[in-house]
Design a protein around this motif. Sequence first.
Motif, PDB file in Angstrom:
ATOM      1  N   ARG A  14       7.828   1.661  17.561  1.00 47.65           N
ATOM      2  CA  ARG A  14       7.334   3.039  17.601  1.00 47.65           C
ATOM      3  C   ARG A  14       7.032   3.448  19.041  1.00 47.65           C
ATOM      4  O   ARG A  14       7.403   4.527  19.469  1.00 47.65           O
ATOM      5  CB  ARG A  14       6.070   3.183  16.729  1.00 47.65           C
ATOM      6  N   ASP A  37      10.101  13.169  17.360  1.00 46.32           N
ATOM      7  CA  ASP A  37       9.814  12.881  15.946  1.00 46.32           C
ATOM      8  C   ASP A  37       9.780  14.113  15.046  1.00 46.32           C
ATOM      9  O   ASP A  37       9.201  14.079  13.963  1.00 46.32           O
ATOM     10  CB  ASP A  37       8.535  12.059  15.794  1.00 46.32           C
ATOM     11  N   ASP A  38      10.422  15.194  15.454  1.00 48.87           N
ATOM     12  CA  ASP A  38      10.518  16.387  14.597  1.00 48.87           C
ATOM     13  C   ASP A  38      11.603  16.133  13.559  1.00 48.87           C
ATOM     14  O   ASP A  38      12.791  16.108  13.884  1.00 48.87           O
ATOM     15  CB  ASP A  38      10.847  17.619  15.430  1.00 48.87           C
ATOM     16  N   LEU A  39      11.193  15.933  12.330  1.00 50.05           N
ATOM     17  CA  LEU A  39      12.141  15.608  11.263  1.00 50.05           C
ATOM     18  C   LEU A  39      13.154  16.716  11.007  1.00 50.05           C
ATOM     19  O   LEU A  39      14.213  16.456  10.441  1.00 50.05           O
ATOM     20  CB  LEU A  39      11.392  15.271   9.972  1.00 50.05           C
ATOM     21  N   LYS A  50      10.061  18.727   5.568  1.00 54.31           N
ATOM     22  CA  LYS A  50       9.324  17.951   6.570  1.00 54.31           C
ATOM     23  C   LYS A  50       7.882  17.736   6.101  1.00 54.31           C
ATOM     24  O   LYS A  50       7.360  16.621   6.174  1.00 54.31           O
ATOM     25  CB  LYS A  50       9.346  18.690   7.905  1.00 54.31           C
ATOM     26  N   ALA A  51       7.249  18.789   5.576  1.00 54.15           N
ATOM     27  CA  ALA A  51       5.874  18.680   5.082  1.00 54.15           C
ATOM     28  C   ALA A  51       5.782  17.692   3.915  1.00 54.15           C
ATOM     29  O   ALA A  51       4.814  16.927   3.824  1.00 54.15           O
ATOM     30  CB  ALA A  51       5.341  20.047   4.669  1.00 54.15           C
ATOM     31  N   HIS A  54       5.868  14.263   5.382  1.00 50.57           N
ATOM     32  CA  HIS A  54       4.593  13.956   6.034  1.00 50.57           C
ATOM     33  C   HIS A  54       3.537  13.557   5.003  1.00 50.57           C
ATOM     34  O   HIS A  54       2.738  12.656   5.262  1.00 50.57           O
ATOM     35  CB  HIS A  54       4.117  15.149   6.866  1.00 50.57           C
ATOM     36  N   LYS A  55       3.547  14.216   3.830  1.00 50.19           N
ATOM     37  CA  LYS A  55       2.601  13.851   2.764  1.00 50.19           C
ATOM     38  C   LYS A  55       2.836  12.431   2.248  1.00 50.19           C
ATOM     39  O   LYS A  55       1.943  11.823   1.673  1.00 50.19           O
ATOM     40  CB  LYS A  55       2.699  14.840   1.600  1.00 50.19           C
ATOM     41  N   ASP A  57       3.671   9.929   4.231  1.00 49.73           N
ATOM     42  CA  ASP A  57       3.538   9.082   5.426  1.00 49.73           C
ATOM     43  C   ASP A  57       4.862   8.775   6.120  1.00 49.73           C
ATOM     44  O   ASP A  57       5.013   7.724   6.741  1.00 49.73           O
ATOM     45  CB  ASP A  57       2.803   7.775   5.110  1.00 49.73           C
ATOM     46  N   GLN A  59       6.502  10.334   8.996  1.00 46.07           N
ATOM     47  CA  GLN A  59       6.220  11.352  10.006  1.00 46.07           C
ATOM     48  C   GLN A  59       7.022  11.185  11.285  1.00 46.07           C
ATOM     49  O   GLN A  59       6.883  11.986  12.206  1.00 46.07           O
ATOM     50  CB  GLN A  59       4.723  11.349  10.324  1.00 46.07           C
ATOM     51  N   THR A  60       7.853  10.160  11.352  1.00 43.56           N
ATOM     52  CA  THR A  60       8.638   9.895  12.555  1.00 43.56           C
ATOM     53  C   THR A  60      10.094   9.678  12.190  1.00 43.56           C
ATOM     54  O   THR A  60      10.430   9.375  11.038  1.00 43.56           O
ATOM     55  CB  THR A  60       8.128   8.644  13.289  1.00 43.56           C
TER      56      THR A  60
END
Length: 117
Positions: A14, A37-39, A50-51, A54-55, A57, A59-60
């Motif tokens: 990472r 790391d912008d999906l 993307k959200a 992120h929910k 986990d 996020q990268t």
Amino acid sequence: MMSAGKTAESTSSRENATLDFNAAAAKAAFGKKIAPDDLTVVEGIGPKIKALFHKHDVQTWEALAACSVDKCQEVLRSGGKRYEIHRPGTWPEQAKLATQGKWEELKDWQDILKGGK
């Protein structure tokens, strides 16, 4: 934080992904600024998907690259029926190219995925 005695090889992947991010190369390939790391750089992922990731986990780019397609589908299903139309079959591999900084290769592949649109 890395101590003076540690080498780059002993840092986590990472940290390496963040250290290796070349914003200029990404911008040159895509013609716009790309955030680390912008999906949404992955073809098929927009802000709402993307959200969802992120929910869960993810996020990268590295985390998405480590996901199976089944895991991606599970994340989509968690968003309800309207997300079922999405096909995440290439998302982990696209994320892997982003993690590796292979921007031209990623852009060329995405142009094929979009059919030149």
